[in-house]
Each structure stands twice: as structure tokens, then as C-alpha cells.
Design a protein around this motif. Sequence first.
Motif, PDB file in Angstrom:
ATOM      1  N   GLU A 179      26.587  66.874  36.712  1.00 10.71           N
ATOM      2  CA  GLU A 179      25.477  65.978  37.050  1.00 10.71           C
ATOM      3  C   GLU A 179      24.937  65.284  35.807  1.00 10.71           C
ATOM      4  O   GLU A 179      24.702  64.069  35.794  1.00 10.71           O
ATOM      5  CB  GLU A 179      24.347  66.750  37.743  1.00 10.71           C
ATOM      6  CG  GLU A 179      24.668  67.234  39.139  1.00 10.71           C
ATOM      7  CD  GLU A 179      25.337  68.594  39.141  1.00 10.71           C
ATOM      8  OE1 GLU A 179      25.719  69.070  38.035  1.00 10.71           O
ATOM      9  OE2 GLU A 179      25.487  69.180  40.228  1.00 10.71           O
ATOM     10  N   GLY A 180      24.741  66.074  34.745  1.00  9.59           N
ATOM     11  CA  GLY A 180      24.249  65.495  33.502  1.00  9.59           C
ATOM     12  C   GLY A 180      25.228  64.513  32.895  1.00  9.59           C
ATOM     13  O   GLY A 180      24.824  63.489  32.324  1.00  9.59           O
ATOM     14  N   GLU A 181      26.515  64.800  33.011  1.00 13.90           N
ATOM     15  CA  GLU A 181      27.534  63.891  32.480  1.00 13.90           C
ATOM     16  C   GLU A 181      27.489  62.547  33.201  1.00 13.90           C
ATOM     17  O   GLU A 181      27.621  61.487  32.578  1.00 13.90           O
ATOM     18  CB  GLU A 181      28.918  64.528  32.630  1.00 13.90           C
ATOM     19  CG  GLU A 181      29.119  65.781  31.778  1.00 13.90           C
ATOM     20  CD  GLU A 181      30.434  66.477  32.086  1.00 13.90           C
ATOM     21  OE1 GLU A 181      31.198  65.952  32.925  1.00 13.90           O
ATOM     22  OE2 GLU A 181      30.698  67.545  31.502  1.00 13.90           O
ATOM     23  N   ASP A 198      23.447  55.904  32.197  1.00 16.07           N
ATOM     24  CA  ASP A 198      22.455  55.341  31.277  1.00 16.07           C
ATOM     25  C   ASP A 198      23.130  54.564  30.152  1.00 16.07           C
ATOM     26  O   ASP A 198      22.674  53.487  29.756  1.00 16.07           O
ATOM     27  CB  ASP A 198      21.578  56.454  30.697  1.00 16.07           C
ATOM     28  CG  ASP A 198      20.585  56.997  31.712  1.00 16.07           C
ATOM     29  OD1 ASP A 198      20.387  56.340  32.757  1.00 16.07           O
ATOM     30  OD2 ASP A 198      20.012  58.083  31.469  1.00 16.07           O
ATOM     31  N   GLU A 199      24.210  55.111  29.629  1.00 13.73           N
ATOM     32  CA  GLU A 199      24.923  54.440  28.538  1.00 13.73           C
ATOM     33  C   GLU A 199      25.510  53.106  28.991  1.00 13.73           C
ATOM     34  O   GLU A 199      25.517  52.129  28.240  1.00 13.73           O
ATOM     35  CB  GLU A 199      26.034  55.350  28.010  1.00 13.73           C
ATOM     36  CG  GLU A 199      25.527  56.574  27.250  1.00 13.73           C
ATOM     37  CD  GLU A 199      26.646  57.522  26.852  1.00 13.73           C
ATOM     38  OE1 GLU A 199      26.394  58.415  26.028  1.00 13.73           O
ATOM     39  OE2 GLU A 199      27.777  57.374  27.370  1.00 13.73           O
ATOM     40  N   SER A 243      23.338  60.798  39.566  1.00 15.83           N
ATOM     41  CA  SER A 243      24.008  61.942  40.193  1.00 15.83           C
ATOM     42  C   SER A 243      23.402  62.261  41.556  1.00 15.83           C
ATOM     43  O   SER A 243      24.100  62.736  42.457  1.00 15.83           O
ATOM     44  CB  SER A 243      23.936  63.171  39.283  1.00 15.83           C
ATOM     45  OG  SER A 243      22.596  63.567  39.058  1.00 15.83           O
ATOM     46  N   ALA A 244      22.107  61.996  41.739  1.00 18.14           N
ATOM     47  CA  ALA A 244      21.477  62.214  43.047  1.00 18.14           C
ATOM     48  C   ALA A 244      22.071  61.263  44.079  1.00 18.14           C
ATOM     49  O   ALA A 244      22.271  61.634  45.243  1.00 18.14           O
ATOM     50  CB  ALA A 244      19.969  62.018  42.943  1.00 18.14           C
ATOM     51  N   PHE A 245      22.365  60.036  43.663  1.00 19.43           N
ATOM     52  CA  PHE A 245      23.019  59.067  44.551  1.00 19.43           C
ATOM     53  C   PHE A 245      24.410  59.559  44.947  1.00 19.43           C
ATOM     54  O   PHE A 245      24.785  59.532  46.117  1.00 19.43           O
ATOM     55  CB  PHE A 245      23.101  57.711  43.848  1.00 19.43           C
ATOM     56  CG  PHE A 245      24.051  56.736  44.482  1.00 19.43           C
ATOM     57  CD1 PHE A 245      23.844  56.273  45.773  1.00 19.43           C
ATOM     58  CD2 PHE A 245      25.164  56.280  43.786  1.00 19.43           C
ATOM     59  CE1 PHE A 245      24.731  55.374  46.364  1.00 19.43           C
ATOM     60  CE2 PHE A 245      26.051  55.388  44.362  1.00 19.43           C
ATOM     61  CZ  PHE A 245      25.833  54.937  45.655  1.00 19.43           C
ATOM     62  N   ILE A 274      29.655  53.962  39.699  1.00 16.27           N
ATOM     63  CA  ILE A 274      29.003  55.277  39.699  1.00 16.27           C
ATOM     64  C   ILE A 274      29.784  56.253  40.575  1.00 16.27           C
ATOM     65  O   ILE A 274      30.014  57.406  40.193  1.00 16.27           O
ATOM     66  CB  ILE A 274      27.547  55.154  40.186  1.00 16.27           C
ATOM     67  CG1 ILE A 274      26.723  54.334  39.186  1.00 16.27           C
ATOM     68  CG2 ILE A 274      26.918  56.535  40.368  1.00 16.27           C
ATOM     69  CD1 ILE A 274      25.318  54.024  39.664  1.00 16.27           C
ATOM     70  N   LEU A 275      30.213  55.797  41.751  1.00 14.28           N
ATOM     71  CA  LEU A 275      30.971  56.673  42.644  1.00 14.28           C
ATOM     72  C   LEU A 275      32.350  56.983  42.077  1.00 14.28           C
ATOM     73  O   LEU A 275      32.853  58.103  42.230  1.00 14.28           O
ATOM     74  CB  LEU A 275      31.097  56.033  44.026  1.00 14.28           C
ATOM     75  CG  LEU A 275      29.792  55.914  44.824  1.00 14.28           C
ATOM     76  CD1 LEU A 275      30.056  55.263  46.179  1.00 14.28           C
ATOM     77  CD2 LEU A 275      29.137  57.279  45.019  1.00 14.28           C
ATOM     78  N   GLN A 276      32.964  56.016  41.419  1.00 16.06           N
ATOM     79  CA  GLN A 276      34.270  56.274  40.814  1.00 16.06           C
ATOM     80  C   GLN A 276      34.169  57.318  39.706  1.00 16.06           C
ATOM     81  O   GLN A 276      35.099  58.094  39.488  1.00 16.06           O
ATOM     82  CB  GLN A 276      34.860  54.972  40.264  1.00 16.06           C
ATOM     83  CG  GLN A 276      35.370  54.031  41.349  1.00 16.06           C
ATOM     84  CD  GLN A 276      35.896  52.724  40.800  1.00 16.06           C
ATOM     85  OE1 GLN A 276      35.236  52.054  39.998  1.00 16.06           O
ATOM     86  NE2 GLN A 276      37.092  52.346  41.213  1.00 16.06           N
ATOM     87  N   ALA A 277      33.039  57.347  39.021  1.00 13.19           N
ATOM     88  CA  ALA A 277      32.830  58.348  37.974  1.00 13.19           C
ATOM     89  C   ALA A 277      32.340  59.670  38.544  1.00 13.19           C
ATOM     90  O   ALA A 277      32.661  60.739  38.018  1.00 13.19           O
ATOM     91  CB  ALA A 277      31.820  57.823  36.947  1.00 13.19           C
ATOM     92  N   GLY A 278      31.568  59.609  39.646  1.00  8.94           N
ATOM     93  CA  GLY A 278      30.903  60.803  40.147  1.00  8.94           C
ATOM     94  C   GLY A 278      31.628  61.592  41.213  1.00  8.94           C
ATOM     95  O   GLY A 278      31.600  62.831  41.202  1.00  8.94           O
ATOM     96  N   ILE A 279      32.289  60.918  42.157  1.00 10.84           N
ATOM     97  CA  ILE A 279      32.943  61.643  43.251  1.00 10.84           C
ATOM     98  C   ILE A 279      34.021  62.604  42.752  1.00 10.84           C
ATOM     99  O   ILE A 279      34.100  63.742  43.228  1.00 10.84           O
ATOM    100  CB  ILE A 279      33.485  60.655  44.304  1.00 10.84           C
ATOM    101  CG1 ILE A 279      32.315  60.146  45.165  1.00 10.84           C
ATOM    102  CG2 ILE A 279      34.555  61.293  45.180  1.00 10.84           C
ATOM    103  CD1 ILE A 279      32.709  59.200  46.281  1.00 10.84           C
ATOM    104  N   PRO A 280      34.873  62.214  41.791  1.00  8.54           N
ATOM    105  CA  PRO A 280      35.862  63.184  41.294  1.00  8.54           C
ATOM    106  C   PRO A 280      35.233  64.430  40.675  1.00  8.54           C
ATOM    107  O   PRO A 280      35.871  65.483  40.624  1.00  8.54           O
ATOM    108  CB  PRO A 280      36.638  62.378  40.244  1.00  8.54           C
ATOM    109  CG  PRO A 280      36.488  60.959  40.673  1.00  8.54           C
ATOM    110  CD  PRO A 280      35.091  60.876  41.210  1.00  8.54           C
ATOM    111  N   LYS A 281      33.988  64.336  40.220  1.00  3.56           N
ATOM    112  CA  LYS A 281      33.318  65.480  39.602  1.00  3.56           C
ATOM    113  C   LYS A 281      32.563  66.335  40.616  1.00  3.56           C
ATOM    114  O   LYS A 281      32.555  67.563  40.529  1.00  3.56           O
ATOM    115  CB  LYS A 281      32.335  64.997  38.526  1.00  3.56           C
ATOM    116  CG  LYS A 281      32.984  64.367  37.298  1.00  3.56           C
ATOM    117  CD  LYS A 281      31.929  63.906  36.311  1.00  3.56           C
ATOM    118  CE  LYS A 281      32.548  63.266  35.076  1.00  3.56           C
ATOM    119  NZ  LYS A 281      33.282  64.250  34.250  1.00  3.56           N
ATOM    120  N   LEU A 282      31.899  65.688  41.590  1.00  2.00           N
ATOM    121  CA  LEU A 282      31.023  66.425  42.501  1.00  2.00           C
ATOM    122  C   LEU A 282      31.658  66.732  43.854  1.00  2.00           C
ATOM    123  O   LEU A 282      31.291  67.719  44.494  1.00  2.00           O
ATOM    124  CB  LEU A 282      29.718  65.644  42.707  1.00  2.00           C
ATOM    125  CG  LEU A 282      28.875  65.395  41.452  1.00  2.00           C
ATOM    126  CD1 LEU A 282      27.549  64.742  41.828  1.00  2.00           C
ATOM    127  CD2 LEU A 282      28.623  66.686  40.689  1.00  2.00           C
TER     128      LEU A 282
END
Length: 212
Positions: free
Chosen positions: A45-47, A53-54, A67-69, A104-112
Motif C-alpha cells: 500500500e505504501g509503495e 505521489d512521485e 492504494s485506497a482506490f 494507478i491500477l496498473q501499478a496497484g492491482i498486481p500488488k493488491l
Amino acid sequence: MSGAPTVVNETPTVEPTAEETETELPFSTEDPYATEEPVYAFGPEGEIDKLADEKGWEYDGTYSTASAFVKDICESLPISSIQADSRPEWLVESGNLEGDKKAILQAGIPKLCPKWATALKQAVSGDYDQWYSSGTYVVSSKPAAEGQDETIPPGTYRAEGKMENCYWERTSEAGEIIDNNFATSARKITVTIRSSDGQFTSEGCEVWKPVK
């Protein structure tokens, strides 16, 4: 009798100067305009939040973090088919791939929620199956133009589940019935729509999914 005069030694009072009366304040090295560095949660989540932000990615303001999204989308994907949409279709039509949300989803879905990574990839590429609920569709391999009736490509489709009073029909462009059926109770119904058909109509059936 005269006495000797008393001599009083007076020490002159010296008033302190303005500089001497000032209290010396400690010197601060802090920048009054500096902002605190954000603190990110440990883990994926932090990643995601740090990367967002970056990159300056923007997302729906109803979420406190990127990450909440992503978490909300991960929780929504399993039930998205209730609306008679395939998962990739839901991602596209819900607007969740618009703007920076796609990145955001391309970065987040593989992680979460990595099990939905394939659905996301299909949604981004546009190469995914569409599902069809009750209604009338024009038979065509081309997507419907804006303001026109929805289309369904020729092919074989299957509806599965507990169905009662399910009716479907294939008609010509003139509206003449080519084939139809009414099932008072069924668990699985398969229909093949021909390229020569004009329309396909169904009512009270489950979702029609392409048969591979």
C-alpha cells in the motif's frame, strides 16, 4: 560642638542600554516554509501511495490515498458480473481507466489483487468478451454507434444459472421469427446467432456469455 561633616560616597547608577535589555533569542535553523515529508505505510500500500505521489497521479477525491482506490476496485471486481458485465468490460464502462486511474491500477492491482491482473490487461487492450443481459440487440460485429441500438456479434452464447420463464428469439431484419424458445425452468441454455440474423432478444434469462 561642631562635628566633622559626613561624607557620603554615592556610586552613580548606570542605566542599561536598549541592546542590553533585549533578551537574546536562540537562532532557529528551521525553514518556516518547509513541508513535512509524507510518511508511507509499510508494504505494498505504501509503495503504491509513494509512487502515485512521485508521479503526480490524480484519482477520485473520495479516496484518501491511491492504494485506497485500488483496494476498492479489488473488492468490486468479484461482484461486477452482477451487473451483467464481464470484469474487463466493467473496468472500461465504469470509467475506472480514465486519466491517471489506469496507471494507478496498473501499478496497484498486481500488488493488491494479482488474480485480476489479466482482467485489467484485457480491459486496457480492449480485447475482452462482452456479456449480454435481457434486451434486444442488433446482430453485428461492429460496435453500436452513439445513439443506436446495442449490438451483439454473431456466435454461440450460453446462459447458465437458475432460470424461470426465460424467453429468447432470433429474428430477421424485418422482425420475422427465425427461432425462439420459452423455458419455464432451466439451468443452461445455448443459442447460436447467425450473421444473417437481424436481432436477438431475450427476457428473464441469465447473462449470455460467449462460448469459447
